[in-house]
Design a protein around this motif. Structure first.
Motif, PDB file in Angstrom:
ATOM      1  N   UNK A   1       0.813  -1.203   0.000  1.00 44.03           N
ATOM      2  CA  UNK A   1       0.000   0.000   0.000  1.00 44.03           C
ATOM      3  C   UNK A   1       0.850   1.257   0.000  1.00 44.03           C
ATOM      4  N   UNK A   2       1.949   1.257   0.779  1.00 42.51           N
ATOM      5  CA  UNK A   2       2.808   2.432   0.836  1.00 42.51           C
ATOM      6  C   UNK A   2       4.221   2.079   0.376  1.00 42.51           C
ATOM      7  N   UNK A   3       4.746   2.864  -0.539  1.00 37.00           N
ATOM      8  CA  UNK A   3       6.106   2.679  -1.029  1.00 37.00           C
ATOM      9  C   UNK A   3       6.973   3.771  -0.415  1.00 37.00           C
ATOM     10  N   UNK A   4       8.060   3.377   0.244  1.00 35.63           N
ATOM     11  CA  UNK A   4       8.877   4.319   0.988  1.00 35.63           C
ATOM     12  C   UNK A   4      10.022   4.921   0.205  1.00 35.63           C
TER      13      UNK A   4
ATOM     14  N   UNK B   1       0.191   3.887  -2.684  1.00 40.52           N
ATOM     15  CA  UNK B   1       0.576   5.288  -2.553  1.00 40.52           C
ATOM     16  C   UNK B   1       2.045   5.357  -2.140  1.00 40.52           C
ATOM     17  N   UNK B   2       2.590   6.563  -2.144  1.00 42.74           N
ATOM     18  CA  UNK B   2       3.966   6.800  -1.724  1.00 42.74           C
ATOM     19  C   UNK B   2       3.977   7.584  -0.408  1.00 42.74           C
ATOM     20  N   UNK B   3       4.991   7.331   0.396  1.00 46.84           N
ATOM     21  CA  UNK B   3       5.127   8.094   1.633  1.00 46.84           C
ATOM     22  C   UNK B   3       5.559   9.521   1.308  1.00 46.84           C
ATOM     23  N   UNK B   4       5.388  10.419   2.265  1.00 49.12           N
ATOM     24  CA  UNK B   4       5.780  11.811   2.068  1.00 49.12           C
ATOM     25  C   UNK B   4       7.287  11.920   1.853  1.00 49.12           C
ATOM     26  N   UNK B   5       8.071  11.087   2.547  1.00 52.16           N
ATOM     27  CA  UNK B   5       9.521  11.106   2.371  1.00 52.16           C
ATOM     28  C   UNK B   5       9.905  10.723   0.944  1.00 52.16           C
TER      29      UNK B   5
END
Length: 218
Positions: free
Chosen positions: A160-163, A189-193
């Motif tokens: 779900x989240x790619x860092x 989705x992608x993380x904010x970082x």
């Protein structure tokens, strides 16, 4: 444990040829047939040339046949890719966004890469499937547009989240390959970082919603 059968030279040739557009394969089949047939029909007086003509007479059927088989494989592959793409496109236009994303998430990782590749083809990119990705990601597609090289990574397609680590490693590969830019694509989705890191790196992050927009636009 049974050993895998070693592919013949003809099978390897067909696999290589099948990476070309099927129309090009058909053209090459016709051209090779005409050229080799003409050469095989040449009368020679020097014995040193007899061996060459005997070789040409043998391959005058093999090469056209290889290009013809390659055309069939290429056509079927192109048709399969288009059907997969249009299936998802129909979901994204006829159903809700969440339903369309669920349809994408149900794809295998191979199908997901096919979907991404077909999406970029319809945006005008010349797409080559590198086969170097796999279920955990990697450089899955190499693309060219206006003489510039771009790379695509379908990383962790069901995560779900790619860092940021994924994007940072991809940037290193992109620089090492001299690519103009790159795309990291996921159905999540992608993380904010990750987003912050990609801002000034000429890397486009494509999440699930943006992928659906690309499909609808195409």
């Amino acid at each position: 444990m049974a050993r895998s059968r070693r592919k013949s030279g003809f099978e390897v040739f067909v696999e290589i040829v099948a990476k070309l557009p099927w129309k090009i394969c058909l053209l090459l089949a016709v051209v090779s047939c005409l050229v080799l047939h003409t050469i095989a029909g040449i009368k020679v007086e020097q014995p040193a040339h007899v061996g060459v003509l005997m070789f040409v007479s043998i391959v005058q059927l093999l090469f056209p046949a290889g290009f013809l088989f390659g055309a069939v494989v290429s056509f079927l592959k192109q048709r399969k890719n288009q059907q997969l793409y249009e299936s998802i496109a129909n979901h994204s236009s006829a159903e809700t966004k969440s339903s369309a994303l669920q349809a994408v998430e149900r794809l295998t990782w191979q199908e997901f890469e096919i979907l991404v590749g077909e999406s970029f083809r319809r945006k005008g990119y010349n797409v080559e499937e590198t086969g170097g990705g796999g279920a955990d990601g990697g450089i899955d597609l190499a693309m060219n547009l206006n003489g510039q090289r771009y790379l695509v990574q379908c990383k962790q397609w069901k995560t779900f989240k790619v860092g940021v680590k994924v994007v940072r490693e991809f940037f290193g590969v992109m620089v090492a390959n001299g690519a103009k830019g790159g795309f990291v694509v996921t159905s999540g989705v992608f993380t904010q970082e990750a987003t912050s890191f990609a801002e000034d790196k000429n890397i486009t992050l494509v999440d699930g919603e943006k992928l659906l927009k690309i499909i609808n636009a195409a």
